[in-house]
Design a protein around this motif. Structure first.
Motif, PDB file in Angstrom:
ATOM      1  N   ALA A  24       0.709  -1.077   0.035  1.00  0.00           N
ATOM      2  CA  ALA A  24       0.035  -0.190  -0.027  1.00  0.00           C
ATOM      3  C   ALA A  24       0.982   1.301   0.077  1.00  0.00           C
ATOM      4  CB  ALA A  24      -0.952  -0.059   1.062  1.00  0.00           C
ATOM      5  N   ARG A 214      13.293   3.984   7.507  1.00  0.00           N
ATOM      6  CA  ARG A 214      12.604   3.388   8.603  1.00  0.00           C
ATOM      7  C   ARG A 214      10.882   3.055   8.406  1.00  0.00           C
ATOM      8  NH1 ARG A 214      13.573   6.119  14.565  1.00  0.00           N
ATOM      9  NH2 ARG A 214      12.726   4.232  15.854  1.00  0.00           N
TER      10      ARG A 214
ATOM     11  N   ARG B  72       1.887   5.467  12.218  1.00  0.00           N
ATOM     12  CA  ARG B  72       2.844   4.640  11.669  1.00  0.00           C
ATOM     13  C   ARG B  72       4.113   5.126  12.049  1.00  0.00           C
ATOM     14  NH1 ARG B  72       4.912   5.706   6.757  1.00  0.00           N
ATOM     15  NH2 ARG B  72       2.900   6.852   6.047  1.00  0.00           N
ATOM     16  N   HIS B  73       4.477   6.261  12.023  1.00  0.00           N
ATOM     17  CA  HIS B  73       5.919   6.787  12.619  1.00  0.00           C
ATOM     18  C   HIS B  73       5.917   6.446  14.212  1.00  0.00           C
ATOM     19  CE1 HIS B  73       7.800   8.093   8.908  1.00  0.00           C
ATOM     20  NE2 HIS B  73       6.577   8.846   8.460  1.00  0.00           N
ATOM     21  N   HIS B  75       4.715   4.118  15.779  1.00  0.00           N
ATOM     22  CA  HIS B  75       4.824   2.522  15.817  1.00  0.00           C
ATOM     23  C   HIS B  75       6.292   2.334  15.768  1.00  0.00           C
ATOM     24  CE1 HIS B  75       4.640  -1.633  15.248  1.00  0.00           C
ATOM     25  NE2 HIS B  75       5.621  -1.461  14.266  1.00  0.00           N
ATOM     26  N   HIS B  76       6.953   2.912  14.481  1.00  0.00           N
ATOM     27  CA  HIS B  76       8.751   2.777  14.314  1.00  0.00           C
ATOM     28  C   HIS B  76       9.229   3.562  15.407  1.00  0.00           C
ATOM     29  CE1 HIS B  76       8.161   0.537  10.633  1.00  0.00           C
ATOM     30  NE2 HIS B  76       7.274   1.561  10.144  1.00  0.00           N
ATOM     31  N   ARG B  96      -4.995   3.682   1.794  1.00  0.00           N
ATOM     32  CA  ARG B  96      -3.441   3.133   1.695  1.00  0.00           C
ATOM     33  C   ARG B  96      -2.574   3.389   2.837  1.00  0.00           C
ATOM     34  NH1 ARG B  96      -0.647   6.028  -1.514  1.00  0.00           N
ATOM     35  NH2 ARG B  96      -1.980   7.408  -2.578  1.00  0.00           N
ATOM     36  N   LEU B  97      -2.916   4.753   3.432  1.00  0.00           N
ATOM     37  CA  LEU B  97      -2.432   5.132   4.895  1.00  0.00           C
ATOM     38  C   LEU B  97      -3.043   4.119   5.997  1.00  0.00           C
ATOM     39  CD1 LEU B  97      -2.526   9.088   4.619  1.00  0.00           C
ATOM     40  CD2 LEU B  97      -0.559   7.470   4.402  1.00  0.00           C
ATOM     41  N   LYS B  99      -4.183   0.936   5.492  1.00  0.00           N
ATOM     42  CA  LYS B  99      -3.609  -0.499   5.135  1.00  0.00           C
ATOM     43  C   LYS B  99      -2.416  -0.436   5.580  1.00  0.00           C
ATOM     44  CE  LYS B  99      -3.407  -4.351   2.999  1.00  0.00           C
ATOM     45  NZ  LYS B  99      -3.434  -5.564   4.032  1.00  0.00           N
ATOM     46  N   GLN B 100      -1.456   0.521   5.433  1.00  0.00           N
ATOM     47  CA  GLN B 100      -0.009   0.663   6.256  1.00  0.00           C
ATOM     48  C   GLN B 100      -0.081   0.214   7.626  1.00  0.00           C
ATOM     49  OE1 GLN B 100       1.622   4.215   4.478  1.00  0.00           O
ATOM     50  NE2 GLN B 100       1.118   3.684   2.432  1.00  0.00           N
ATOM     51  N   ASN B 103      -1.081  -3.225   8.426  1.00  0.00           N
ATOM     52  CA  ASN B 103       0.209  -4.226   8.247  1.00  0.00           C
ATOM     53  C   ASN B 103       0.963  -3.887   9.339  1.00  0.00           C
ATOM     54  OD1 ASN B 103      -0.845  -4.745   5.644  1.00  0.00           O
ATOM     55  ND2 ASN B 103       0.649  -3.482   4.643  1.00  0.00           N
ATOM     56  N   LEU B 104       1.219  -2.958  10.176  1.00  0.00           N
ATOM     57  CA  LEU B 104       1.968  -3.233  11.389  1.00  0.00           C
ATOM     58  C   LEU B 104       1.220  -3.629  12.625  1.00  0.00           C
ATOM     59  CD1 LEU B 104       3.429   0.607  10.973  1.00  0.00           C
ATOM     60  CD2 LEU B 104       4.555  -1.620  10.443  1.00  0.00           C
ATOM     61  N   ASN B 105       0.035  -4.092  12.157  1.00  0.00           N
ATOM     62  CA  ASN B 105      -0.812  -4.737  13.510  1.00  0.00           C
ATOM     63  C   ASN B 105      -1.213  -3.663  14.670  1.00  0.00           C
ATOM     64  OD1 ASN B 105      -0.766  -7.538  12.262  1.00  0.00           O
ATOM     65  ND2 ASN B 105       1.531  -7.468  13.063  1.00  0.00           N
TER      66      ASN B 105
END
Lengths: 249, 249
Positions: A24, A214, B72-73, B75-76, B96-97, B99-100, B103-105
């Motif tokens: 995605a 990252r 998302r960031h 999470h990282h 899309r955002l 879904k990303q 994908n990181l649960n």
């Protein structure tokens, strides 16, 4: 567990998965974060006080796109980048990235003689010419470009794979398209910024080595056993032990 | 020269110029950098050691998109974000955002009761519900959401304009769509992350104030007399003096 050095094929597969319907990500997103990683790695290696003037040498592909993004961020980090882009890529994204740099009044050179002259006035070079899709022979004017970079005494920061190196084998003698007997010596950069995961060819790289990108999902990293080290804080890059340090341990 | 607090109209104009053919930015790029700014500002305000569990409340528009990128960031950056997204936006980019993040649960809540429960288990909230395009009345379930945020005792980090505030006037009594006599009190966040330039309505904001969006071209900043302060190093955010500090000086 030490980090995995990945093959050209796996590098392509990871990019494809990230940008597939299930991954995605858009190319715009990944290139933005990759280019930001490169600018951060350069900044962490050579300060703006001592190395203000950065020559950003860009190839016609995605590697050149990373270079254009890096040039823009370097401008915002208060460096004075100059872009050398002899063969602008035809994809719409490259045109937009170039326009964004032009809007910041970053000089863009097309001529190889101008590049050679400007290189003498630069403090550091960001090599974003060829990426992990490169295969010989060298086409003009990149034979002259690589020779000029090899001859320079300023530090070289290479993106992902030093331009001209084999993604699998590392440094290799190169021949040009017009003369397959003339070999060109490849250069050894001072700093390398591997993106997503380092490639097999840089396994013995002796300089300062950063990993950027990252954004790799944990599941994907696990599936391919990438063994990515932990990034710290809000950094977009993490330093890897160099081959020299590793062999000394 | 102090920073300019911009109107809703100028904020829209700047976004349009950045994404016009001449500005050449894509929404993907700007949202990536804006969301990264928000994640960095949260991280610089509340450390991962003390405030690991972040509730990221996302609205249906671009503000919610910034929240998804920030989640998302985060999470990282090793936080444990939970997303509350009651009305997913219909644009492809939001899908899309999201879904990303999936994908990181990262858990994604849709139900307001689940949101209220999870809020009790959170250490900090990132408010990415309404942005500078918001105007009353409040639609369900956002009346309940704002009430829950107002009642919480954990710190609130708002993106761009605290949700419910007038972009021009700041805190305002709000009425709901179904009952224009029922007013809802807006909250005062602890931390604010203004994007590109702070908006008129936050002129008297007393908390910790960050500016993000280190991509505004110098010419554009000059044209609109934004007087953006200098960012340092590779930071994507810069701290602004709060109204409290300014009035004390």
């Amino acid at each position: 567990m030490s980090i995995r050095y990945i093959s050209q094929k796996l590098a392509q597969q990871i990019d494809e998965e990230l940008m597939s319907a299930s991954g995605a990500f858009s190319l715009d997103q990944l290139m933005e974060l990759a280019g930001l990683s490169c600018a951060q790695a350069l900044s962490k290696s050579y300060s703006v006080e001592s190395h203000k003037r950065v020559m950003v040498a860009c190839g016609p592909g995605n590697q050149g796109g990373d270079g254009l993004v890096a040039a823009r961020h370097l401008h915002h980090f208060k460096y004075k980048p100059t872009i050398y882009l002899p063969k602008p890529g035809s994809k719409d994204i490259y045109k937009r990235l170039l326009k964004q740099c032009e809007n910041l009044n970053i000089p863009v050179l097309k001529d190889v003689e101008e590049f050679k002259n400007e290189l003498k006035e630069s403090d550091v070079i960001l090599d974003a010419i060829f990426g992990f899709s490169f295969s010989p022979p060298l086409r003009e004017p990149f034979d002259q470009v690589l020779n000029a970079i090899t001859s320079t005494t300023i530090p070289i920061v290479s993106v992902d794979i030093p331009s001209g190196w084999s993604v699998t084998e590392g440094p290799q003698p190169l021949y040009t398209e017009k003369d397959n007997t003339q070999t060109i010596k490849t250069f050894e950069p001072d700093v390398l910024v591997s993106l997503t995961a380092p490639k097999e060819g840089v396994r013995n790289f002796k300089g300062r080595h950063w990993l950027g990108g990252r954004f790799v999902p944990d599941d994907l990293a696990k599936k391919f056993e990438l063994n990515i080290p932990e990034y710290t804080g809000v950094d977009q890059v993490v330093e890897l032990p160099s081959a020299k340090q590793s062999s000394e341990q």
